[in-house]
Design a protein around this motif. Sequence first.
Motif, short mmCIF file in Angstrom:
data_model
loop_
_atom_site.label_atom_id
_atom_site.label_comp_id
_atom_site.label_asym_id
_atom_site.label_seq_id
_atom_site.Cartn_x
_atom_site.Cartn_y
_atom_site.Cartn_z
N SER A 194 71.45 -31.84 -10.00
CA SER A 194 71.62 -33.16 -10.62
C SER A 194 71.13 -34.25 -9.68
O SER A 194 70.57 -35.26 -10.11
CB SER A 194 73.08 -33.39 -11.01
N PHE A 195 71.30 -34.03 -8.36
CA PHE A 195 70.84 -35.06 -7.41
C PHE A 195 69.33 -35.25 -7.49
O PHE A 195 68.83 -36.37 -7.58
CB PHE A 195 71.25 -34.70 -5.97
N VAL A 196 68.59 -34.13 -7.46
CA VAL A 196 67.12 -34.23 -7.50
C VAL A 196 66.66 -34.83 -8.82
O VAL A 196 65.75 -35.67 -8.86
CB VAL A 196 66.47 -32.85 -7.24
N LYS A 197 67.33 -34.43 -9.92
CA LYS A 197 66.94 -34.99 -11.23
C LYS A 197 67.13 -36.51 -11.25
O LYS A 197 66.28 -37.25 -11.73
CB LYS A 197 67.78 -34.35 -12.34
N GLU A 198 68.27 -36.96 -10.70
CA GLU A 198 68.52 -38.40 -10.68
C GLU A 198 67.55 -39.11 -9.73
O GLU A 198 67.12 -40.23 -9.99
CB GLU A 198 69.97 -38.70 -10.28
N ALA A 199 67.23 -38.47 -8.60
CA ALA A 199 66.28 -39.06 -7.65
C ALA A 199 64.91 -39.22 -8.31
O ALA A 199 64.24 -40.24 -8.16
CB ALA A 199 66.18 -38.20 -6.39
N ASP A 244 75.25 -31.33 3.44
CA ASP A 244 75.88 -30.41 2.49
C ASP A 244 75.49 -30.87 1.08
O ASP A 244 76.14 -31.73 0.49
CB ASP A 244 77.41 -30.45 2.68
N TRP A 245 74.42 -30.29 0.54
CA TRP A 245 73.90 -30.74 -0.76
C TRP A 245 74.85 -30.39 -1.89
O TRP A 245 74.77 -31.00 -2.97
CB TRP A 245 72.50 -30.18 -1.00
N ASN A 246 75.74 -29.41 -1.68
CA ASN A 246 76.73 -29.11 -2.73
C ASN A 246 77.68 -30.28 -2.91
O ASN A 246 78.00 -30.68 -4.02
CB ASN A 246 77.53 -27.84 -2.39
N VAL A 247 78.15 -30.82 -1.76
CA VAL A 247 79.06 -31.97 -1.82
C VAL A 247 78.33 -33.17 -2.45
O VAL A 247 78.88 -33.87 -3.30
CB VAL A 247 79.59 -32.32 -0.40
N VAL A 248 77.09 -33.38 -2.03
CA VAL A 248 76.31 -34.50 -2.59
C VAL A 248 76.18 -34.32 -4.11
O VAL A 248 76.40 -35.26 -4.88
CB VAL A 248 74.91 -34.58 -1.93
N GLY A 249 75.90 -33.09 -4.53
CA GLY A 249 75.75 -32.79 -5.96
C GLY A 249 77.04 -33.06 -6.73
O GLY A 249 77.00 -33.55 -7.86
N GLU A 250 78.17 -32.74 -6.11
CA GLU A 250 79.46 -32.97 -6.77
C GLU A 250 79.76 -34.45 -6.95
O GLU A 250 80.50 -34.85 -7.84
CB GLU A 250 80.60 -32.31 -5.97
N ARG A 251 79.18 -35.28 -6.10
CA ARG A 251 79.43 -36.73 -6.20
C ARG A 251 78.57 -37.37 -7.30
O ARG A 251 78.85 -38.48 -7.73
CB ARG A 251 79.10 -37.42 -4.86
N VAL A 252 77.51 -36.66 -7.69
CA VAL A 252 76.60 -37.22 -8.70
C VAL A 252 77.14 -36.94 -10.10
O VAL A 252 77.47 -35.80 -10.42
CB VAL A 252 75.19 -36.61 -8.56
N LEU A 253 77.22 -37.98 -10.90
CA LEU A 253 77.63 -37.82 -12.29
C LEU A 253 76.42 -37.37 -13.10
O LEU A 253 75.35 -37.97 -12.99
CB LEU A 253 78.12 -39.15 -12.86
N GLY A 254 76.60 -36.33 -13.90
CA GLY A 254 75.51 -35.91 -14.79
C GLY A 254 75.41 -36.87 -15.97
O GLY A 254 76.31 -37.69 -16.18
#
Length: 210
Positions: free
Chosen positions: A96-101, A188-198
């Motif tokens: 989700s992070f890369v998609k939002e970026a 920690d990209w997992n933590v970063v991903g968890e912070r991103v709202l889909g």
Amino acid sequence: MLYKAKKFDLSGLKGISDQTLEMHFKLYEGYVKETNVLQEKISAILKDGKVDQEEMPAYSELKRRLGFEYNGMVLHEYYFSNLKKDGGGDPKRNSSFVKEAEESFGSYDIWKTDFVGIGKMRGVGWAICYQDPTTGRLSNHWVTLHESGNVAGYTPVLVMDVWEHAFILDYKPAERAKYIEAFFSNVDWNVVGERVLGPAAQPTRRSRAG
Ligand SMILES: [Fe+2]
């Protein structure tokens, strides 16, 4: 005591020594302590139900300091939490992070250029990638000290400390770029991903300009 300092198990990071982390944890604990002290002093002033004219200068100073200490506490918690041993590499292409970026910047690489560029800015502060919870867009910002530049209501997604204390034991002041590289090798990209709202969590996703 209002807040308790959290513990972070980060020994063995790449390019950020345990010695740096130990010193940094102590600094963080100082922010937690000062936040508690300020809150206690403010409570004492409020106890009689009013802020007297003669209390106003002290009260004002305590409130101004609160922004510094509070953000110092909270931003360090985001920072330590988005690092881990054996982290780093690039985030997953379908995350989700890369998609939002990609949606916000055109590509992950452009997002990274912007974030790293902010990290290299002269001055003492933070590089922070936030997500606008209304539109889902990612937005990178420079925060001076701890409190100037935070965007109200935005969610910190990736937080990088670029005060010199974050790297001065490992790198020269002019070698901030090396520290930023080290930072990225431990994210920690997992933590970063968890912070991103889909997108599903952004029912009102829309352009602010609209
Ligand atoms: Fe710091």
